[in-house]
Design an enzyme around this catalytic site. Structure first.
Site, PDB file in Angstrom:
ATOM      1  N   CYS A   1     -85.344  12.853 -50.485  1.00 26.89           N
ATOM      2  CA  CYS A   1     -84.451  13.038 -51.628  1.00 26.89           C
ATOM      3  C   CYS A   1     -84.740  14.342 -52.353  1.00 26.89           C
ATOM      4  O   CYS A   1     -83.938  14.790 -53.158  1.00 26.89           O
ATOM      5  CB  CYS A   1     -84.589  11.881 -52.597  1.00 26.89           C
ATOM      6  SG  CYS A   1     -86.181  11.870 -53.387  1.00 26.89           S
TER       7      CYS A   1
ATOM      8  N   SER B   1     -79.533   5.005 -52.622  1.00 22.75           N
ATOM      9  CA  SER B   1     -78.348   5.862 -52.643  1.00 22.75           C
ATOM     10  C   SER B   1     -77.599   5.730 -53.975  1.00 22.75           C
ATOM     11  O   SER B   1     -77.769   4.752 -54.711  1.00 22.75           O
ATOM     12  CB  SER B   1     -77.427   5.491 -51.484  1.00 22.75           C
ATOM     13  OG  SER B   1     -77.048   4.143 -51.617  1.00 22.75           O
TER      14      SER B   1
ATOM     15  N   LYS C   1     -88.516  -5.970 -53.244  1.00 24.20           N
ATOM     16  CA  LYS C   1     -87.525  -6.174 -52.169  1.00 24.20           C
ATOM     17  C   LYS C   1     -87.492  -4.863 -51.396  1.00 24.20           C
ATOM     18  O   LYS C   1     -86.790  -3.928 -51.756  1.00 24.20           O
ATOM     19  CB  LYS C   1     -86.157  -6.496 -52.782  1.00 24.20           C
ATOM     20  CG  LYS C   1     -85.209  -7.298 -51.903  1.00 24.20           C
ATOM     21  CD  LYS C   1     -84.883  -6.660 -50.568  1.00 24.20           C
ATOM     22  CE  LYS C   1     -83.894  -5.521 -50.643  1.00 24.20           C
ATOM     23  NZ  LYS C   1     -83.753  -4.786 -49.359  1.00 24.20           N
TER      24      LYS C   1
ATOM     25  N   PHE D   1     -85.360   3.220 -47.385  1.00 23.69           N
ATOM     26  CA  PHE D   1     -86.065   3.288 -46.096  1.00 23.69           C
ATOM     27  C   PHE D   1     -86.965   4.506 -45.969  1.00 23.69           C
ATOM     28  O   PHE D   1     -87.893   4.508 -45.166  1.00 23.69           O
ATOM     29  CB  PHE D   1     -85.030   3.296 -44.943  1.00 23.69           C
ATOM     30  CG  PHE D   1     -84.380   4.648 -44.742  1.00 23.69           C
ATOM     31  CD1 PHE D   1     -84.996   5.632 -43.976  1.00 23.69           C
ATOM     32  CD2 PHE D   1     -83.172   4.971 -45.343  1.00 23.69           C
ATOM     33  CE1 PHE D   1     -84.412   6.891 -43.802  1.00 23.69           C
ATOM     34  CE2 PHE D   1     -82.588   6.218 -45.193  1.00 23.69           C
ATOM     35  CZ  PHE D   1     -83.216   7.178 -44.412  1.00 23.69           C
TER      36      PHE D   1
ATOM     37  N   GLU E   1     -74.092  14.103 -49.964  1.00 27.95           N
ATOM     38  CA  GLU E   1     -75.510  14.103 -49.582  1.00 27.95           C
ATOM     39  C   GLU E   1     -75.565  13.850 -48.074  1.00 27.95           C
ATOM     40  O   GLU E   1     -75.088  12.808 -47.606  1.00 27.95           O
ATOM     41  CB  GLU E   1     -76.259  12.995 -50.326  1.00 27.95           C
ATOM     42  CG  GLU E   1     -77.738  12.989 -49.999  1.00 27.95           C
ATOM     43  CD  GLU E   1     -78.502  11.831 -50.653  1.00 27.95           C
ATOM     44  OE1 GLU E   1     -77.947  10.731 -50.767  1.00 27.95           O
ATOM     45  OE2 GLU E   1     -79.664  12.052 -51.035  1.00 27.95           O
TER      46      GLU E   1
ATOM     47  N   GLU F   1     -84.854  -3.215 -45.671  1.00 31.05           N
ATOM     48  CA  GLU F   1     -84.850  -4.074 -44.484  1.00 31.05           C
ATOM     49  C   GLU F   1     -85.051  -3.247 -43.210  1.00 31.05           C
ATOM     50  O   GLU F   1     -85.301  -3.789 -42.145  1.00 31.05           O
ATOM     51  CB  GLU F   1     -83.539  -4.875 -44.407  1.00 31.05           C
ATOM     52  CG  GLU F   1     -82.256  -4.081 -44.224  1.00 31.05           C
ATOM     53  CD  GLU F   1     -81.725  -3.426 -45.515  1.00 31.05           C
ATOM     54  OE1 GLU F   1     -82.486  -3.328 -46.503  1.00 31.05           O
ATOM     55  OE2 GLU F   1     -80.551  -3.006 -45.505  1.00 31.05           O
TER      56      GLU F   1
HETATM   57  P1  NAD Z   1     -79.703   2.353 -49.889  1.00 32.84           P
HETATM   58  O1  NAD Z   1     -79.102   2.528 -51.231  1.00 32.84           O
HETATM   59  O2  NAD Z   1     -78.808   2.078 -48.739  1.00 32.84           O
HETATM   60  O3  NAD Z   1     -80.759   1.131 -49.916  1.00 32.84           O
HETATM   61  C1  NAD Z   1     -81.767   1.066 -50.894  1.00 32.84           C
HETATM   62  C2  NAD Z   1     -82.102  -0.403 -51.162  1.00 32.84           C
HETATM   63  O4  NAD Z   1     -80.947  -1.069 -51.696  1.00 32.84           O
HETATM   64  C3  NAD Z   1     -82.509  -1.184 -49.918  1.00 32.84           C
HETATM   65  O5  NAD Z   1     -83.575  -2.044 -50.259  1.00 32.84           O
HETATM   66  C4  NAD Z   1     -81.254  -1.973 -49.564  1.00 32.84           C
HETATM   67  O6  NAD Z   1     -81.524  -3.198 -48.936  1.00 32.84           O
HETATM   68  C5  NAD Z   1     -80.611  -2.215 -50.911  1.00 32.84           C
HETATM   69  N1  NAD Z   1     -79.139  -2.286 -50.834  1.00 32.84           N
HETATM   70  C6  NAD Z   1     -78.338  -1.657 -49.938  1.00 32.84           C
HETATM   71  N2  NAD Z   1     -77.043  -1.926 -50.207  1.00 32.84           N
HETATM   72  C7  NAD Z   1     -77.029  -2.744 -51.285  1.00 32.84           C
HETATM   73  C8  NAD Z   1     -75.995  -3.339 -52.051  1.00 32.84           C
HETATM   74  N3  NAD Z   1     -74.719  -3.169 -51.731  1.00 32.84           N
HETATM   75  N4  NAD Z   1     -76.338  -4.097 -53.104  1.00 32.84           N
HETATM   76  C9  NAD Z   1     -77.620  -4.286 -53.446  1.00 32.84           C
HETATM   77  N5  NAD Z   1     -78.648  -3.722 -52.750  1.00 32.84           N
HETATM   78  C10 NAD Z   1     -78.365  -2.963 -51.692  1.00 32.84           C
HETATM   79  O7  NAD Z   1     -80.599   3.650 -49.632  1.00 32.84           O
HETATM   80  P2  NAD Z   1     -81.366   4.087 -48.314  1.00 32.84           P
HETATM   81  O8  NAD Z   1     -80.382   4.513 -47.283  1.00 32.84           O
HETATM   82  O9  NAD Z   1     -82.379   3.075 -47.940  1.00 32.84           O
HETATM   83  O10 NAD Z   1     -82.187   5.362 -48.843  1.00 32.84           O
HETATM   84  C11 NAD Z   1     -81.668   6.668 -48.847  1.00 32.84           C
HETATM   85  C12 NAD Z   1     -81.133   7.055 -50.206  1.00 32.84           C
HETATM   86  O11 NAD Z   1     -82.169   6.936 -51.173  1.00 32.84           O
HETATM   87  C13 NAD Z   1     -80.668   8.498 -50.293  1.00 32.84           C
HETATM   88  O12 NAD Z   1     -79.477   8.547 -51.021  1.00 32.84           O
HETATM   89  C14 NAD Z   1     -81.778   9.192 -51.067  1.00 32.84           C
HETATM   90  O13 NAD Z   1     -81.381  10.331 -51.786  1.00 32.84           O
HETATM   91  C15 NAD Z   1     -82.206   8.110 -51.976  1.00 32.84           C
HETATM   92  N6  NAD Z   1     -83.556   8.349 -52.465  1.00 32.84           N
HETATM   93  C16 NAD Z   1     -83.686   8.799 -53.735  1.00 32.84           C
HETATM   94  C17 NAD Z   1     -84.950   9.071 -54.227  1.00 32.84           C
HETATM   95  C18 NAD Z   1     -85.136   9.583 -55.621  1.00 32.84           C
HETATM   96  O14 NAD Z   1     -86.260   9.567 -56.085  1.00 32.84           O
HETATM   97  N7  NAD Z   1     -84.097  10.028 -56.316  1.00 32.84           N
HETATM   98  C19 NAD Z   1     -86.078   8.861 -53.423  1.00 32.84           C
HETATM   99  C20 NAD Z   1     -85.886   8.393 -52.124  1.00 32.84           C
HETATM  100  C21 NAD Z   1     -84.614   8.133 -51.655  1.00 32.84           C
END
Ligand code: NAD
Length: 496
Positions: free
Chosen positions: A281, A226, A173, A149, A381, A176
């Site tokens: 991040c 994440s 994808k 997000f 985090e 959401e």
């Molecule tokens: P998230 O992992 O909750 O969601 C990321 C994506 O995965 C979304 O599209 C979501 O729909 C999907 N998703 C969620 N749960 C899932 C599951 N159980 N199975 C399959 N797909 C699933 O992450 P978020 O809250 O949207 O973003 C924040 C996180 O992203 C933080 O941990 C941040 O550190 C990380 N991040 C990392 C970087 C990097 O470059 N290392 C960059 C930006 C964000």
């Protein structure tokens, strides 16, 4: 109510699903739109369109593919403010911060326009007598991306332009939580001349992601999100023999030496820790003060007190709301745990509201000292505007502290000493290092190189490594006969 479309076969289409998720403005809980969880048939249609289009797209000359990226970069610039405003509404970022989100994506598109030179292979003439060897970088086929997000423009733009300019087709994808920005990116991509079917967008959550992970035609998956989800996607995707790159969570430390320029260090630290509501991040969540620099905490505290969140068009707001009430609650729980586990809370942002927007997911700047490595505040985090200060006596101790962290996304050192900087950059086990630069996100001619628990995979995102991730090397060894003389069976593996 706005219903977010899917994008399949070059058409924006309404999903027939009965499952819809609200897209909510986090500053006031207004429902802006509803996003569908794509049905199995819709996901299948996206896979099919991507496979069919690949057959022709891979043969479009790379210079033509690159020209689409040039036009796309210009269109994104023309629509920069409009895209930023969409981000402001669906994610709550301040306008300047949202513009930065778009800009850092535009830079990747500009780099994608360099594909012809980035896709050059290697050649050696006369590897044996009158035999030459040369290699090509060819596209893989159907690739996919799953985005978080927190950067709804930049992170989709890390993925599909690079994949598509290399000759692949792509299935996105998006998160959401904020799908409206990626959908506008897609409309502009079509306007730039991208043929129908090179890019598909399916919406949803785990079930739709699982379909991507298990789909045989998908060759490579780029994930940002994440740690837990990234580990799952990496494990299941690679078990299905796909290439996966997963950029995941982080805990970034800034080290402050006593010889650093005090004012600049403190102001950089404030911005890097609470900027973007701490939802970066590469943001700083731990400040490690070395020696006498610990005396600067009072100045840091004073600056923290001048900073407050607010709505996107409030010019005095330093940052916006947290993305969801659940994310806010998670941060408040970690703040409470810090107090319970013995840290000193100099400023507590738990009880924060913004006048006129009392329903927003606000968390004020929060500052802790006396934090130890056993505390949840240090280990987890937080992804909020919370900074933990720690004190050590030497640079060696600071390096050891950071190297013991399971994460390795980013770190920075503030100092006036070249020797200290040289030692730090050499010894630190973190993939992206800033020297007097608080958030060292590399520009896209380099790659985004998180390490350790912040990245699962091999080739990193964008830059030359991004091109390698989205291509396969074909090596050709060739000889052209100049005569027609029978030589008998050649039983040797040697080139001659
Ligand atoms: P998230 O992992 O909750 O969601 C990321 C994506 O995965 C979304 O599209 C979501 O729909 C999907 N998703 C969620 N749960 C899932 C599951 N159980 N199975 C399959 N797909 C699933 O992450 P978020 O809250 O949207 O973003 C924040 C996180 O992203 C933080 O941990 C941040 O550190 C990380 N991040 C990392 C970087 C990097 O470059 N290392 C960059 C930006 C964000």
């Amino acid at each position: 109510m706005v219903k977010v479309p899917l994008y399949i076969g070059g058409e924006m289409c309404q999903s027939t699903t009965s499952e819809w998720i609200d897209v909510v403005n986090p500053a006031n809980q207004e429902v802006l739109a509803q996003v569908p969880c794509a049905t199995d048939a819709e996901v299948d249609a996206a896979f099919k369109s991507a496979q069919e289009t690949f057959k022709t797209w891979k043969d479009v000359p790379v210079s033509e593919r690159a020209r689409i990226m040039m036009k796309y970069a210009q269109l994104l610039k023309d629509h920069h403010d409009e895209l930023a405003t969409i981000i402001c509404h669906e994610l709550g970022k301040t306008f300047e911060d949202a513009k930065g989100d778009v800009w850092r994506g535009i830079e990747v598109v500009e780099q994608a326009a360099n594909a012809p030179s980035m896709m050059m292979g290697e050649t050696v003439e006369n590897v044996a007598r009158k035999i030459d060897t040369y290699s090509y970088m060819q596209p893989l086929g159907v690739c996919a991306g799953i985005t978080p997000f927190n950067f709804p423009a930049m992170i989709p733009l890390w993925m599909f332009p690079m994949a598509i300019v290399c000759g692949n087709t792509f299935i996105l994808k998006p998160s959401e939580q904020d799908p409206l920005t990626p959908m506008r990116l897609v409309e502009l991509f079509e306007e730039a001349g991208a043929p129908k079917g090179v890019l598909q967008v399916i919406h949803g959550t785990k079930p739709q992601v699982d379909r991507i992970l298990d789909e045989p035609s998908v060759r490579a998956i780029s994930f940002v999100g994440s740690c837990g989800v990234g580990e799952y996607i990496y494990s299941r995707g690679t078990a299905n023999l796909k290439r996966v790159q997963a950029c995941v969570g982080a805990k970034n430390h800034m080290v402050i030496m006593p010889d650093a320029q005090k004012d600049r260090t403190i102001s950089n630290l404030v911005g890097a820790s609470v900027g973007a509501a701490g939802q970066r991040c590469m943001g700083i969540s731990v400040a490690v003060f070395v020696g006498q620099s610990k005396d600067w905490v009072s100045e840091l505290e004073a600056q923290f007190k001048t900073v407050r969140p607010g709505v996107w068009n409030d010019a005095d707001a330093a940052y916006g709301p947290q993305t969801t009430p659940q994310a806010k609650q998670r941060i408040l729980n970690l703040i409470a745990s810090g107090k319970e586990q013995g840290a000193t809370c100099l400023i507590d942002g738990s009880d924060c509201t913004v006048e006129g927007f009392e329903n927003g997911n606000w968390v004020g700047p929060t500052l802790f000292t006396d934090v130890t490595t056993e505390m949840d505040l240090y280990k987890e985090e937080i992804f909020g505007p919370v900074l933990a200060c720690m004190f050590v006596d030497t640079l060696e101790e600071a390096i050891e502290l950071i190297n013991n962290s399971p994460y390795g996304n980013g770190t920075s050192l503030f100092t006036a000493s070249g020797a200290a900087a040289r030692k730090f950059q050499h010894e630190i086990e973190v993939g992206q290092v800033g020297i007097n630069v608080p958030i060292p996100v590399p520009l896209p001619f380099f790659s985004f190189t998180g390490w350790k628990g912040s990245f699962y995979g091999d080739q990193h995102t964008y830059g030359k490594q991004g091109v390698r991730f989205y291509t396969e090397t074909k090596t050709i060894t060739a000889r052209w006969f100049e005569d027609d003389i029978a030589t008998g069976p050649n039983m040797s593996i040697n080139l001659r």
